[in-house]
Motif scaffolding. Structure first.
Motif, short mmCIF file in Angstrom:
data_model
loop_
_atom_site.label_atom_id
_atom_site.label_comp_id
_atom_site.label_asym_id
_atom_site.label_seq_id
_atom_site.Cartn_x
_atom_site.Cartn_y
_atom_site.Cartn_z
N MET A 1 0.45 -1.61 0.10
CA MET A 1 0.03 0.25 -0.18
C MET A 1 1.13 1.57 0.18
SD MET A 1 -2.79 -0.21 2.42
CE MET A 1 -4.12 0.93 1.90
N LYS A 2 1.88 0.84 -0.10
CA LYS A 2 2.79 2.39 -0.15
C LYS A 2 2.64 3.59 -1.20
CE LYS A 2 7.46 1.37 1.24
NZ LYS A 2 8.25 -0.17 1.37
N ASN A 3 1.75 3.05 -2.57
CA ASN A 3 1.27 4.11 -3.57
C ASN A 3 0.57 4.62 -2.24
OD1 ASN A 3 3.34 3.64 -5.15
ND2 ASN A 3 1.69 1.59 -6.39
N SER A 4 -0.36 4.86 -1.43
CA SER A 4 -1.42 5.17 -0.83
C SER A 4 -1.05 6.14 0.23
CB SER A 4 -2.16 4.21 -0.34
OG SER A 4 -3.11 3.14 -1.48
N ILE A 24 -3.18 9.02 0.60
CA ILE A 24 -3.78 10.12 -0.46
C ILE A 24 -4.44 10.89 -0.22
CG2 ILE A 24 -3.02 10.83 -2.53
CD1 ILE A 24 -0.92 9.19 -3.13
N PRO A 25 -5.83 10.01 0.33
CA PRO A 25 -7.02 10.05 -0.28
C PRO A 25 -8.24 11.03 1.57
CG PRO A 25 -6.83 7.78 0.08
CD PRO A 25 -5.51 8.15 -0.24
N VAL A 26 -7.36 10.58 1.98
CA VAL A 26 -7.14 11.67 3.25
C VAL A 26 -7.21 12.89 2.95
CG1 VAL A 26 -7.30 11.43 6.01
CG2 VAL A 26 -7.76 9.62 4.30
N ALA A 270 -10.89 9.27 7.07
CA ALA A 270 -9.44 8.60 7.77
C ALA A 270 -10.33 7.64 8.52
CB ALA A 270 -8.49 8.84 9.17
N ILE A 271 -11.42 7.47 8.93
CA ILE A 271 -12.51 6.12 9.51
C ILE A 271 -12.50 5.75 7.75
CG2 ILE A 271 -14.01 5.37 10.54
CD1 ILE A 271 -14.06 7.43 12.84
N LYS A 272 -13.35 6.03 6.92
CA LYS A 272 -13.75 5.20 6.35
C LYS A 272 -12.36 4.97 5.64
CE LYS A 272 -15.86 6.72 2.09
NZ LYS A 272 -14.97 6.95 1.16
N PHE A 273 -11.30 5.31 5.38
CA PHE A 273 -10.43 5.11 4.63
C PHE A 273 -9.95 3.56 5.52
CE2 PHE A 273 -4.92 3.97 4.05
CZ PHE A 273 -4.39 4.22 3.20
N HIS A 357 3.07 -0.58 9.79
CA HIS A 357 1.47 0.19 9.71
C HIS A 357 1.71 -0.69 7.81
CE1 HIS A 357 -2.03 1.16 10.49
NE2 HIS A 357 -2.12 2.21 10.41
N TYR A 358 0.33 -0.09 7.18
CA TYR A 358 -0.26 -0.83 6.01
C TYR A 358 1.04 -0.30 4.81
CZ TYR A 358 -5.52 0.17 7.05
OH TYR A 358 -6.13 0.06 7.62
N TYR A 359 1.91 0.68 4.63
CA TYR A 359 2.80 0.12 3.79
C TYR A 359 4.08 -0.07 3.91
CZ TYR A 359 3.36 4.27 7.81
OH TYR A 359 3.72 4.66 8.30
N ASN A 360 4.20 -0.88 5.42
CA ASN A 360 5.40 -1.72 5.54
C ASN A 360 5.85 -2.99 5.08
OD1 ASN A 360 5.60 0.57 8.08
ND2 ASN A 360 7.37 0.72 6.89
N ASP A 361 6.55 -3.68 4.85
CA ASP A 361 7.06 -5.65 5.19
C ASP A 361 7.51 -5.41 4.91
OD1 ASP A 361 8.50 -4.93 2.39
OD2 ASP A 361 7.10 -4.94 1.84
#
Ligand SMILES: Cc1ncc(COP(=O)(O)O)c(C=O)c1O
Length: 377
Positions: A1-4, A24-26, A270-273, A357-361
């Motif tokens: 999810m890094k691109n988000s 980005i959307p938030v 943010a909650i929606k995301f 978090h989301y963007y890590n692996d």
């Protein structure tokens, strides 16, 4: 999810815990609110703002399970806790019980007030590694005395990154008539929070950390019975202002003079995301990686973990570094390897804290271990 996310793709970011990172959307929605405000500042401040702040409180109340009427929006937990401290009116002989794991800035806030008002702070030592919940509760509650008026405790600690059993502590305190203030800065969007099930008096949390809202979004929950007795540190228009809020409590706190509240208005997105991106599943994936990271750090550094078992940790782990680690380690990790990770001293030992978090692996953790090997051995 890094691109988000807006994070620089060329860096390894292992420090979500400090200031979060905004998707980005938030962030776009946040800027949209700012543009709307500038298109007609007066209509925005006097009308549009109020009904949308209510929507933010409603969305947040749904997420952390409490009524929107019990939530005050604050830029950060420091402001929220300072406001409560000032409302407690503690005096000599009174004691505030906390652990020695509490967040430094807030320990400072308590110390400042204790010097002014002559009450005592007890920083109860909780030995690490933590193992059984019963042992934690026993160690902490042995600090309670007949003078204990307040318990101040982190739900997830900052420097040691441990999840404390606050539900049991708050139930105990309620039976004894002790006021409870929970510092849940790291909780929203990280672990489940149900304020209807926790018998605390005050709870603060940050939305700009694990919930990924824009910077400057936090809340203070105040139990309904206590709302009539609390006043803000900043006195403004309150009931005489434009806020059509349902209670004096909300009206007193919401308007603190002119400020940009666009970040508050971005809490629903943010909650929606996080919901759309299955935050609970993300938690389980990251928690597993954190447990693996903890084991890898132990094997590499040959130092003890801060916990035993799987119940004490979420998406963050703090691990002790060897005592002879260079002072420049954090800077070298950034300058030589573009790895952002906090290193600090706690109770006379050096620690490194990894957040995922989301963007890590796992490749991010592997990069860190590779760099540590180069810099330490
Ligand atoms: C446990 C804990 N409490 C409180 C805070 C305070 O946050 P702020 O400086 O945003 O008020 C932090 C910040 O990282 C924290 O980790």
């Amino acid at each position: 999810m890094k691109n988000s996310f807006l994070l620089n793709p060329d860096i390894t970011f292992l420090n979500h815990g400090s200031y979060g990172a905004c998707p980005i959307p938030v962030f776009k929605k946040y800027q949209k609110w700012q543009k709307k405000m500038e298109s007609q500042p007066v209509q925005f401040m006097n009308k549009i703002l109020w009904k949308n702040l209510k929507k933010s409180r409603e969305a947040l109340g749904g997420f952390i399970k409490c009524s929107e009427k019990d939530i005050l929006l604050f830029p950060n937990p420091t402001m929220a806790v300072n406001n409560i401290i000032d409302n407690l009116h503690l005096s000599s002989n009174d004691e505030v019980l906390m652990t020695q794991h509490e967040y430094g800035a807030l320990v400072r806030a308590w110390t400042h007030s204790s010097k002014k008002n002559n009450f005592k702070i007890i920083q109860q030592k909780i030995n690490i590694p933590l193992e059984s919940k019963e042992d934690f509760i026993k160690q902490f509650l042995s600090g309670v005395s007949i003078n204990t008026k307040v318990i101040f405790i982190s739900h997830i600690t900052s420097q040691t990154a441990l999840i404390f059993p606050i539900k049991e502590i708050c139930s105990f305190a309620k039976k004894k008539g002790i006021i409870t203030i929970v510092d849940g800065a790291h909780v929203p969007g990280h672990i489940d929070l149900n304020l209807r099930e926790i018998e605390c008096d005050y709870y603060t949390g940050a939305c700009h950390k694990w919930l990924c809202a824009p910077k400057g979004t936090s809340f203070l929950y105040v139990r309904e019975e206590l709302q009539k007795n609390i006043i803000p540190q900043i006195i403004s228009w309150g009931e005489k202002g434009e806020d059509p809020g349902p209670t004096k409590f909300l009206m007193d706190f919401q308007w603190q003079g002119t400020r940009d509240m666009s970040a508050f208005l971005s809490i629903p997105v943010a909650i929606k995301f996080v919901k759309e991106n299955k935050w609970r599943k993300n938690h389980l994936v990251n928690k597993k990686m954190i447990l693996d990271t903890s084991k890898m750090l132990r094997d590499l550094l040959k130092t003890e973990s801060t916990f035993i078992g799987e119940d004490w940790t979420g998406q963050m782990v703090s691990h002790q570094l060897p005592n002879n680690s260079p002072e420049t380690l954090m800077r070298d990790l950034w300058n030589d390897f573009s790895i952002e990770v906090p290193i600090f001293e706690w109770q006379e030992h050096k620690f490194i804290r990894v957040s995922l978090h989301y963007y890590n692996d796992i490749s991010d953790v592997e990069k860190l271990l590779f760099a540590l090997k180069k810099l330490l051995f």
